[in-house]
Design a protein around this motif. Sequence first.
Motif, PDB file in Angstrom:
ATOM      1  N   ALA A 269      -4.549  -2.579  -6.638  1.00  0.00           N
ATOM      2  CA  ALA A 269      -3.701  -2.202  -5.328  1.00  0.00           C
ATOM      3  C   ALA A 269      -2.459  -2.928  -4.933  1.00  0.00           C
ATOM      4  O   ALA A 269      -2.032  -3.995  -5.172  1.00  0.00           O
ATOM      5  CB  ALA A 269      -4.909  -2.558  -4.297  1.00  0.00           C
ATOM      6  N   ASN A 270      -1.855  -2.013  -4.098  1.00  0.00           N
ATOM      7  CA  ASN A 270      -0.577  -2.568  -3.722  1.00  0.00           C
ATOM      8  C   ASN A 270       0.604  -2.284  -4.758  1.00  0.00           C
ATOM      9  O   ASN A 270       1.601  -2.828  -4.591  1.00  0.00           O
ATOM     10  CB  ASN A 270      -0.486  -3.780  -2.838  1.00  0.00           C
ATOM     11  N   GLY A 271       0.109  -1.612  -5.872  1.00  0.00           N
ATOM     12  CA  GLY A 271       0.973  -1.818  -7.211  1.00  0.00           C
ATOM     13  C   GLY A 271       1.650  -0.559  -7.526  1.00  0.00           C
ATOM     14  O   GLY A 271       2.176  -0.466  -8.563  1.00  0.00           O
TER      15      GLY A 271
ATOM     16  N   SER B 282       0.795  -1.244   0.056  1.00  0.00           N
ATOM     17  CA  SER B 282       0.093  -0.025   0.088  1.00  0.00           C
ATOM     18  C   SER B 282       0.950   1.479  -0.219  1.00  0.00           C
ATOM     19  O   SER B 282       2.065   1.145   0.389  1.00  0.00           O
ATOM     20  CB  SER B 282      -1.001  -0.224   1.181  1.00  0.00           C
ATOM     21  N   ILE B 283       0.465   2.335  -0.666  1.00  0.00           N
ATOM     22  CA  ILE B 283       1.129   3.580  -0.685  1.00  0.00           C
ATOM     23  C   ILE B 283       1.528   4.043   0.667  1.00  0.00           C
ATOM     24  O   ILE B 283       2.522   4.661   1.171  1.00  0.00           O
ATOM     25  CB  ILE B 283       0.399   4.670  -1.424  1.00  0.00           C
ATOM     26  N   GLU B 284       0.761   3.818   1.906  1.00  0.00           N
ATOM     27  CA  GLU B 284       1.033   3.916   3.295  1.00  0.00           C
ATOM     28  C   GLU B 284       2.104   3.351   3.669  1.00  0.00           C
ATOM     29  O   GLU B 284       2.798   3.684   4.594  1.00  0.00           O
ATOM     30  CB  GLU B 284      -0.241   3.580   4.055  1.00  0.00           C
ATOM     31  N   ASP B 285       2.405   2.071   3.269  1.00  0.00           N
ATOM     32  CA  ASP B 285       3.616   1.275   3.647  1.00  0.00           C
ATOM     33  C   ASP B 285       4.769   1.021   2.816  1.00  0.00           C
ATOM     34  O   ASP B 285       5.821   0.929   3.123  1.00  0.00           O
ATOM     35  CB  ASP B 285       3.045  -0.193   3.879  1.00  0.00           C
ATOM     36  N   LEU B 286       4.445   1.545   1.404  1.00  0.00           N
ATOM     37  CA  LEU B 286       5.638   1.468   0.471  1.00  0.00           C
ATOM     38  C   LEU B 286       6.789   2.599   0.836  1.00  0.00           C
ATOM     39  O   LEU B 286       6.388   3.723   1.307  1.00  0.00           O
ATOM     40  CB  LEU B 286       5.295   1.787  -0.719  1.00  0.00           C
ATOM     41  N   GLU B 287       8.156   2.082   1.187  1.00  0.00           N
ATOM     42  CA  GLU B 287       9.212   2.828   1.429  1.00  0.00           C
ATOM     43  C   GLU B 287       9.832   3.549   0.236  1.00  0.00           C
ATOM     44  O   GLU B 287       9.656   3.115  -0.656  1.00  0.00           O
ATOM     45  CB  GLU B 287      10.220   1.995   2.256  1.00  0.00           C
ATOM     46  N   PRO B 288      10.208   4.772   0.433  1.00  0.00           N
ATOM     47  CA  PRO B 288      10.877   5.661  -0.442  1.00  0.00           C
ATOM     48  C   PRO B 288      11.848   4.589  -1.307  1.00  0.00           C
ATOM     49  O   PRO B 288      12.120   4.963  -2.337  1.00  0.00           O
ATOM     50  CB  PRO B 288      11.355   6.711   0.070  1.00  0.00           C
ATOM     51  N   GLN B 289      12.654   4.027  -0.600  1.00  0.00           N
ATOM     52  CA  GLN B 289      13.973   3.480  -1.248  1.00  0.00           C
ATOM     53  C   GLN B 289      13.213   2.033  -2.059  1.00  0.00           C
ATOM     54  O   GLN B 289      13.816   2.006  -3.120  1.00  0.00           O
ATOM     55  CB  GLN B 289      14.717   2.945  -0.261  1.00  0.00           C
ATOM     56  N   GLN B 290      11.967   1.468  -1.802  1.00  0.00           N
ATOM     57  CA  GLN B 290      11.427   0.581  -2.398  1.00  0.00           C
ATOM     58  C   GLN B 290      10.957   1.022  -3.635  1.00  0.00           C
ATOM     59  O   GLN B 290      10.946   0.537  -4.748  1.00  0.00           O
ATOM     60  CB  GLN B 290      10.395  -0.081  -1.669  1.00  0.00           C
ATOM     61  N   TRP B 291      10.518   2.446  -3.817  1.00  0.00           N
ATOM     62  CA  TRP B 291      10.034   3.143  -4.726  1.00  0.00           C
ATOM     63  C   TRP B 291      11.018   3.158  -5.826  1.00  0.00           C
ATOM     64  O   TRP B 291      10.932   2.870  -7.274  1.00  0.00           O
ATOM     65  CB  TRP B 291       9.322   4.353  -4.641  1.00  0.00           C
TER      66      TRP B 291
END
Length: 241
Positions: free
Chosen positions: A152-154, A101-110
Amino acid sequence: MDKLQDKVALITGGTKGIGFGIAECLMAEGIHVAITGRQESAALEAAEKLNSDSKTGAKAIGLEADVRNYDSQKQAVNKVLDTFGQLDIVVANAGIGHFASIEDLEPQQWQDTIDTNLTGAFYSIKASVEALKKSKGYYITISSLAGANFFANGSAYNASKFGVTGFTQAVMLDLRQYGVKVSTIMPGSVSTYFNGKTPDSSSDWKIQSEDIGELVVDLLKMNPRTLPSKIEVRPTMPPSK
Protein backbone atom coordinates in the motif's frame (compact mmCIF):
# COMPACT_ATOMS: atom_id res chain seq x y z
CA MET A 1 36.21 -10.64 -15.27
CA ASP A 2 39.74 -12.05 -15.28
CA LYS A 3 41.10 -9.19 -13.21
CA LEU A 4 39.57 -6.07 -11.71
CA GLN A 5 42.65 -3.87 -11.34
CA ASP A 6 42.36 -0.82 -13.62
CA LYS A 7 38.86 -1.63 -14.83
CA VAL A 8 36.56 1.41 -15.04
CA ALA A 9 33.08 1.77 -13.55
CA LEU A 10 30.36 4.39 -13.88
CA ILE A 11 27.92 4.57 -10.95
CA THR A 12 24.82 6.75 -11.18
CA GLY A 13 23.68 8.36 -7.95
CA GLY A 14 27.07 7.67 -6.40
CA THR A 15 27.45 10.62 -4.05
CA LYS A 16 26.13 8.80 -0.98
CA GLY A 17 24.30 5.70 0.19
CA ILE A 18 24.40 2.53 -1.88
CA GLY A 19 26.17 4.18 -4.82
CA PHE A 20 28.95 5.52 -2.63
CA GLY A 21 29.29 2.16 -0.85
CA ILE A 22 29.65 0.41 -4.20
CA ALA A 23 32.28 2.92 -5.28
CA GLU A 24 34.31 2.29 -2.11
CA CYS A 25 34.26 -1.47 -2.62
CA LEU A 26 35.19 -1.23 -6.31
CA MET A 27 38.09 1.10 -5.61
CA ALA A 28 39.34 -1.32 -2.95
CA GLU A 29 39.70 -3.79 -5.85
CA GLY A 30 41.68 -1.30 -7.92
CA ILE A 31 38.77 -0.23 -10.13
CA HIS A 32 38.61 3.41 -11.24
CA VAL A 33 35.18 4.92 -10.73
CA ALA A 34 33.11 7.80 -12.00
CA ILE A 35 30.22 8.77 -9.77
CA THR A 36 27.36 10.98 -10.90
CA GLY A 37 24.95 13.24 -9.09
CA ARG A 38 22.56 16.00 -10.02
CA GLN A 39 24.73 18.54 -8.18
CA GLU A 40 28.31 18.88 -9.37
CA SER A 41 29.50 20.05 -5.94
CA ALA A 42 28.21 16.88 -4.26
CA ALA A 43 29.76 14.66 -6.94
CA LEU A 44 33.14 16.38 -6.67
CA GLU A 45 33.09 16.25 -2.87
CA ALA A 46 32.29 12.54 -2.85
CA ALA A 47 35.01 11.83 -5.43
CA GLU A 48 37.53 13.75 -3.34
CA LYS A 49 36.69 11.63 -0.31
CA LEU A 50 37.00 8.43 -2.33
CA ASN A 51 40.39 9.50 -3.64
CA SER A 52 41.67 10.44 -0.19
CA ASP A 53 40.70 6.99 1.11
CA SER A 54 42.02 5.03 -1.88
CA LYS A 55 44.79 2.58 -1.06
CA THR A 56 45.01 0.75 -4.39
CA GLY A 57 45.88 3.55 -6.81
CA ALA A 58 42.34 3.59 -8.12
CA LYS A 59 41.02 7.04 -9.01
CA ALA A 60 37.56 8.56 -8.73
CA ILE A 61 35.98 11.40 -10.67
CA GLY A 62 32.73 13.17 -9.90
CA LEU A 63 30.36 14.18 -12.69
CA GLU A 64 27.19 16.23 -12.77
CA ALA A 65 24.59 14.18 -14.62
CA ASP A 66 20.84 13.68 -14.49
CA VAL A 67 19.65 10.16 -15.30
CA ARG A 68 16.32 11.62 -16.43
CA ASN A 69 18.07 13.20 -19.41
CA TYR A 70 19.59 11.00 -22.11
CA ASP A 71 22.00 13.65 -23.39
CA SER A 72 23.24 14.16 -19.84
CA GLN A 73 23.92 10.43 -19.49
CA LYS A 74 25.66 10.30 -22.85
CA GLN A 75 27.89 13.21 -21.85
CA ALA A 76 28.81 11.39 -18.63
CA VAL A 77 29.75 8.24 -20.56
CA ASN A 78 31.83 10.27 -23.00
CA LYS A 79 33.62 11.98 -20.11
CA VAL A 80 34.49 8.59 -18.62
CA LEU A 81 35.84 7.39 -21.95
CA ASP A 82 37.84 10.60 -22.42
CA THR A 83 39.30 10.30 -18.91
CA PHE A 84 40.01 6.59 -18.63
CA GLY A 85 39.85 5.34 -22.22
CA GLN A 86 37.39 2.54 -21.50
CA LEU A 87 34.22 1.62 -19.63
CA ASP A 88 33.83 -1.86 -18.16
CA ILE A 89 31.05 -1.59 -15.55
CA VAL A 90 27.90 0.50 -15.33
CA VAL A 91 25.83 0.48 -12.15
CA ALA A 92 22.39 2.10 -12.55
CA ASN A 93 21.80 3.02 -8.93
CA ALA A 94 20.14 6.46 -8.94
CA GLY A 95 16.69 6.31 -7.41
CA ILE A 96 13.99 8.21 -5.54
CA GLY A 97 10.77 7.29 -3.79
CA HIS A 98 7.39 8.97 -3.40
CA PHE A 99 4.98 7.03 -1.21
CA ALA A 100 1.30 7.88 -0.97
CA SER A 101 -2.14 6.45 -1.56
CA ILE A 102 -3.23 6.65 -5.18
CA GLU A 103 -5.78 9.21 -3.96
CA ASP A 104 -2.98 11.51 -2.79
CA LEU A 105 -0.12 10.72 -5.16
CA GLU A 106 0.49 13.72 -7.39
CA PRO A 107 1.06 13.25 -11.15
CA GLN A 108 4.45 14.95 -10.89
CA GLN A 109 5.52 12.57 -8.11
CA TRP A 110 4.57 9.63 -10.32
CA GLN A 111 6.50 11.10 -13.26
CA ASP A 112 9.60 11.88 -11.18
CA THR A 113 9.69 8.33 -9.80
CA ILE A 114 9.29 6.64 -13.17
CA ASP A 115 11.70 9.02 -14.91
CA THR A 116 14.44 8.56 -12.33
CA ASN A 117 14.12 4.90 -11.38
CA LEU A 118 13.03 3.29 -14.65
CA THR A 119 13.78 5.63 -17.54
CA GLY A 120 17.08 6.47 -15.85
CA ALA A 121 18.08 2.79 -15.99
CA PHE A 122 17.20 2.74 -19.70
CA TYR A 123 19.21 5.88 -20.42
CA SER A 124 22.18 4.49 -18.47
CA ILE A 125 22.50 1.39 -20.64
CA LYS A 126 21.48 3.12 -23.87
CA ALA A 127 24.27 5.65 -23.40
CA SER A 128 26.89 3.03 -22.55
CA VAL A 129 25.93 -0.05 -24.54
CA GLU A 130 28.52 0.34 -27.30
CA ALA A 131 31.32 0.90 -24.77
CA LEU A 132 30.23 -2.17 -22.78
CA LYS A 133 30.05 -4.29 -25.93
CA LYS A 134 33.60 -3.23 -26.74
CA SER A 135 34.90 -4.14 -23.27
CA LYS A 136 32.61 -7.17 -22.83
CA GLY A 137 31.60 -5.45 -19.64
CA TYR A 138 28.93 -5.66 -16.97
CA TYR A 139 25.68 -3.71 -16.52
CA ILE A 140 24.08 -3.85 -13.06
CA THR A 141 20.84 -2.24 -11.96
CA ILE A 142 19.83 -1.64 -8.36
CA SER A 143 16.17 -2.62 -8.18
CA SER A 144 14.45 -3.54 -4.90
CA LEU A 145 12.37 -6.21 -3.25
CA ALA A 146 9.65 -3.68 -4.06
CA GLY A 147 10.21 -4.85 -7.62
CA ALA A 148 8.63 -8.19 -6.72
CA ASN A 149 6.42 -7.37 -3.70
CA PHE A 150 3.74 -4.69 -3.85
CA PHE A 151 2.51 -2.71 -0.85
CA ALA A 152 0.00 0.00 0.00
CA ASN A 153 1.11 3.56 -0.80
CA GLY A 154 3.74 2.15 -3.16
CA SER A 155 2.09 2.44 -6.57
CA ALA A 156 4.73 4.72 -8.10
CA TYR A 157 7.71 3.04 -6.45
CA ASN A 158 6.39 -0.48 -7.09
CA ALA A 159 5.73 0.35 -10.74
CA SER A 160 9.23 1.75 -11.21
CA LYS A 161 10.99 -1.16 -9.52
CA PHE A 162 8.84 -3.88 -11.09
CA GLY A 163 9.79 -2.15 -14.33
CA VAL A 164 13.51 -2.09 -13.54
CA THR A 165 13.48 -5.79 -12.70
CA GLY A 166 11.75 -6.80 -15.92
CA PHE A 167 13.70 -4.31 -18.02
CA THR A 168 17.03 -5.61 -16.75
CA GLN A 169 16.16 -9.23 -17.45
CA ALA A 170 15.18 -8.37 -21.03
CA VAL A 171 18.41 -6.41 -21.50
CA MET A 172 20.32 -9.43 -20.18
CA LEU A 173 18.88 -11.53 -22.99
CA ASP A 174 19.64 -8.81 -25.55
CA LEU A 175 23.29 -8.36 -24.61
CA ARG A 176 24.66 -11.72 -23.53
CA GLN A 177 25.31 -12.58 -27.19
CA TYR A 178 27.96 -9.83 -27.12
CA GLY A 179 29.64 -11.09 -23.97
CA VAL A 180 28.05 -8.36 -21.83
CA LYS A 181 26.79 -9.61 -18.47
CA VAL A 182 23.67 -8.04 -16.97
CA SER A 183 22.29 -8.45 -13.46
CA THR A 184 19.80 -6.75 -11.18
CA ILE A 185 20.21 -6.59 -7.41
CA MET A 186 17.00 -6.41 -5.39
CA PRO A 187 17.73 -5.29 -1.81
CA GLY A 188 15.33 -5.20 1.08
CA SER A 189 15.82 -2.65 3.87
CA VAL A 190 19.13 -0.81 3.46
CA SER A 191 20.57 1.77 5.85
CA THR A 192 20.95 4.78 3.53
CA TYR A 193 19.96 8.42 3.09
CA PHE A 194 17.08 7.33 0.84
CA ASN A 195 13.91 9.42 1.09
CA GLY A 196 15.44 11.92 3.49
CA LYS A 197 16.56 9.42 6.14
CA THR A 198 19.87 9.62 7.99
CA PRO A 199 21.56 6.33 8.92
CA ASP A 200 22.20 5.81 12.63
CA SER A 201 22.63 2.96 15.11
CA SER A 202 18.93 2.15 15.00
CA SER A 203 19.50 0.94 11.44
CA ASP A 204 22.35 -1.44 12.28
CA TRP A 205 20.07 -4.44 11.63
CA LYS A 206 19.57 -3.36 8.03
CA ILE A 207 21.72 -4.17 5.03
CA GLN A 208 24.59 -1.67 4.88
CA SER A 209 25.71 0.11 1.72
CA GLU A 210 29.04 -1.67 1.74
CA ASP A 211 27.21 -5.01 1.76
CA ILE A 212 25.74 -4.14 -1.63
CA GLY A 213 29.20 -3.05 -2.75
CA GLU A 214 30.66 -6.40 -1.73
CA LEU A 215 27.89 -8.15 -3.66
CA VAL A 216 28.77 -6.16 -6.78
CA VAL A 217 32.40 -7.25 -6.40
CA ASP A 218 31.27 -10.86 -6.01
CA LEU A 219 29.33 -10.59 -9.27
CA LEU A 220 32.36 -9.19 -11.06
CA LYS A 221 34.52 -12.04 -9.78
CA MET A 222 31.99 -14.73 -10.70
CA ASN A 223 33.25 -17.36 -13.13
CA PRO A 224 32.28 -15.95 -16.56
CA ARG A 225 30.36 -19.09 -17.45
CA THR A 226 27.86 -18.32 -14.67
CA LEU A 227 25.47 -15.36 -14.55
CA PRO A 228 23.37 -14.57 -11.46
CA SER A 229 20.87 -12.47 -13.40
CA LYS A 230 18.52 -11.55 -10.53
CA ILE A 231 19.65 -11.42 -6.90
CA GLU A 232 17.36 -10.82 -3.93
CA VAL A 233 18.99 -9.79 -0.63
CA ARG A 234 17.36 -8.92 2.67
CA PRO A 235 18.38 -8.33 6.28
CA THR A 236 19.16 -11.59 8.06
CA MET A 237 17.24 -10.73 11.22
CA PRO A 238 14.80 -7.78 11.24
CA PRO A 239 13.80 -6.45 14.66
CA SER A 240 10.87 -8.05 16.41
CA LYS A 241 7.57 -6.23 16.11
